[in-house]
Design a protein around this motif. Structure first.
Motif, PDB file in Angstrom:
ATOM      1  N   GLU A 407       7.728 -27.317   1.500  1.00 32.91           N
ATOM      2  CA  GLU A 407       8.281 -25.966   1.355  1.00 32.91           C
ATOM      3  C   GLU A 407       9.120 -25.596   2.575  1.00 32.91           C
ATOM      4  O   GLU A 407      10.182 -24.974   2.445  1.00 32.91           O
ATOM      5  N   ASN A 410      12.411 -27.240   2.207  1.00 28.74           N
ATOM      6  CA  ASN A 410      13.236 -26.502   1.254  1.00 28.74           C
ATOM      7  C   ASN A 410      13.753 -25.193   1.861  1.00 28.74           C
ATOM      8  O   ASN A 410      14.895 -24.792   1.610  1.00 28.74           O
ATOM      9  N   SER A 411      12.906 -24.549   2.667  1.00 31.52           N
ATOM     10  CA  SER A 411      13.314 -23.265   3.268  1.00 31.52           C
ATOM     11  C   SER A 411      14.521 -23.427   4.185  1.00 31.52           C
ATOM     12  O   SER A 411      15.335 -22.511   4.310  1.00 31.52           O
ATOM     13  N   ARG A 471      16.639 -19.412  -2.583  1.00 35.57           N
ATOM     14  CA  ARG A 471      15.182 -19.290  -2.577  1.00 35.57           C
ATOM     15  C   ARG A 471      14.527 -20.669  -2.521  1.00 35.57           C
ATOM     16  O   ARG A 471      14.984 -21.598  -3.182  1.00 35.57           O
ATOM     17  N   ARG A 473      11.144 -23.036  -3.079  1.00 35.61           N
ATOM     18  CA  ARG A 473       9.843 -23.173  -3.737  1.00 35.61           C
ATOM     19  C   ARG A 473       9.187 -24.415  -3.158  1.00 35.61           C
ATOM     20  O   ARG A 473       9.831 -25.156  -2.420  1.00 35.61           O
ATOM     21  N   ASP A 478      16.047 -22.722  -5.492  1.00 36.42           N
ATOM     22  CA  ASP A 478      16.820 -22.037  -6.531  1.00 36.42           C
ATOM     23  C   ASP A 478      18.154 -21.595  -5.950  1.00 36.42           C
ATOM     24  O   ASP A 478      18.235 -21.281  -4.757  1.00 36.42           O
TER      25      ASP A 478
END
Ligand code: SAH
Ligand code: SF4
Ligand code: F3S
Length: 487
Positions: A407, A410-411, A471, A473, A478
């Motif tokens: 995560e 991804n962030s 965003r 996840r 996204d």
């Protein structure tokens, strides 16, 4: 290492098998008054997916069409291409086979074939012979090129045909008609088998010794794929870095040759073994824009003692050095891994070393596995097998960390606009598409109405676009489409 060769006789047998089956299926189809169908069920890794593309290509050459029903049993020829990497893969097959008994009773013309890695484990073959007599054909991965001949013989003799060999033979890929499943991505095996004998792993037994494809054959195939418009190639092998073609050709040579085709927007590869990954390969990843900025490098454990027992010939110190080197050289690159929890003899301290190493390596994603004793491997006979409750508990602690790291990875993309290769529609009906960045991050994105793009479901597959990521996840990000490239 042997370079793979096929003979004229193989070719003649293959063609006569295909032609005879074409006639047989044509007359059976005429009798039934409909087109006959096939279904290939694929378990396991991308090498099996690649084999299934060949099985599917052969079945199409016999005049069959892919069944559309989506049900397992909704076909006239059903092929199970099995995997034996962990026990749950085995369970799947036997669960499914049981359900086919009534189908076979209802329609005696239905053909059931089982192949793949599980068939190199004698217990599995014995079980099929004993409990599933209605399976028509059993063969191993080294017999793929003999599928038409074996299928013809099984149908002609009307009894179970089991053909498991000790052969280390593999036909060159160009031998097969290949039904590529993805419009934009081509799987290109460059080598077969494995010599590493990690003590837990069934693959060297299932797939035999390492054999590399001829360099020129691979380049010819790549050229053909480029001409046909494929955007992504996935170079495959259990350990691509030990590729050895003729004239001293190495994996680095393959990678360069693939990336020379500029129409490929992505050149990917799986898997690399830490002991063989060269600096040269990392340099190519850093310098060539169409080579993925993603390295999958299995760590397996963070404990030197466990690594030694696993027969993984590197220390965790060395592994982390490679990880560091990759991060330094490949700007923004992503590093993913495989980890096994509960290997025989793994102490709490060993496991703590794994958790520490995971934090240090900051993996962008990790495939985590509970150790599964595979019959015939060395580790299956090791003392100190770890009780399931301890494995489950450790597994939970590990995945908590790997999920958090994923995560976080991804962030780091949020707020950026990134190039995405579109793989297809993500959720039917709501204009959400999915694709991947060159760092292999999975992106789900919508298309704002004001852009005036109204694609059919397949229209965008294989196209490059820019997506603004808004965003993160745990397993994907996204975003929103900014623009399609190449318009
Ligand atoms: N050749 C690849 C791995 C292919 S198998 C490589 O070495 O990187 C994919 C993963 O399955 C392995 O990396 C390992 O983590 C896992 N695996 C293999 N055998 C296993 C077993 N017996 N139990 C649990 N996981 C296993
Ligand atoms: Fe299995 Fe090890 Fe070979 Fe990978 S390198 S396929 S884990 S034996
Ligand atoms: Fe499974 Fe065979 Fe691949 S055991 S992981 S299908 S090589």
């Amino acid at each position: 290492m042997t370079v793979i060769k096929t003979t004229d006789k193989d070719r003649l047998d293959f063609e006569s098998g295909i032609n005879e089956l074409k006639e047989y299926f044509a007359s059976l189809g005429a009798r039934k008054g409909r087109a006959l169908t096939y279904n290939v069920l694929t378990y396991g890794c991308q090498l099996n997916e690649s084999d299934s593309e060949k099985l599917s290509g052969m079945l199409m050459s016999m005049g069959l069409v892919q069944s559309k029903g989506g049900e397992l049993d909704d076909a006239d020829v059903i092929v199970f291409n099995t995997c034996s990497i962990r026990e749950n893969a085995d369970r799947h097959l036997f669960g499914n086979l049981g359900a086919f008994k009534t189908l076979k009773k209802k329609d005696r013309d239905v053909i059931i074939a089982v192949c793949g890695c599980m068939m190199k484990v004698p217990e599995n073959v014995a079980r099929i012979k004993k409990s599933y007599p209605y399976v028509d054909l059993v063969f191993d991965p080294q017999q793929l090129h003999r599928f038409p001949v074996l299928l013809r013989d099984a149908i002609r003799d009307k009894k179970q045909l089991v053909n498991i060999t000790a052969d280390d033979y593999i036909a060159e890929d160009s031998f097969f008609p290949i039904d590529r499943k993805r419009k934009f991505r081509a799987l290109v095996p460059i080598m077969y088998g494995c010599n590493n004998f990690c003590s837990y792993c069934i693959v060297p037994y299932a797939r035999g010794r390492e054999r590399s494809r001829d360099f020129d054959e691979i380049v010819r195939e790549l050229g053909d794929l480029a001409k046909k418009g494929y955007k992504e190639v996935m170079l495959l092998g259990q350990n691509v870095n030990s590729y050895r073609g003729g004239d001293g050709k190495s994996f680095a040579d393959i990678l360069r040759a693939a990336s020379d085709f500029e129409s490929f927007s992505r050149v990917r590869f799986m898997s690399s073994h830490p002991k063989d990954l060269s600096d040269e390969v990392i340099d190519i990843m850093a310098s060539r824009p169409n080579v993925e900025k993603h390295l999958h490098l299995a760590m397996q454990s963070g404990s030197d003692k466990v690594l030694k027992d696993m027969n993984r010939p590197y220390t965790i110190g060395r592994f982390l050095e490679i990880a560091d080197n990759f991060r330094k050289k490949v700007d923004g690159g992503s590093l993913t891994t495989d980890i096994i929890v509960g290997f025989p003899g793994e102490t709490e301290e060993d496991f703590a070393d794994t958790l520490k190493a995971v934090e240090k390596a900051r993996f962008d994603a990790a495939f985590t596995f509970q150790y599964s004793a595979r019959p015939g491997t060395k580790a299956a006979a090791f003392p100190d097998q770890i009780p399931q409750d301890i494995v489950t508990e450790r597994f939970g602690r590990l995945t908590e960390i790997t999920n958090r790291l994923a995560e976080e990875s991804n962030s780091r993309l949020v707020g950026r606009t990134m190039e995405v290769l579109i793989e297809g529609i993500s959720k039917a009906g709501d204009r959400t598409f999915s694709g991947r960045t060159i760092t292999n991050h999975l992106v789900n994105f919508t298309i704002p109405e004001e852009l005036g793009i109204d694609p059919g479901p397949d229209m965008l597959e294989g196209r490059l676009c820019e997506v603004r990521i808004d965003r993160a996840r745990p397993y994907s990000v996204d975003g929103e489409l900014v623009r399609l490239k190449g318009d």
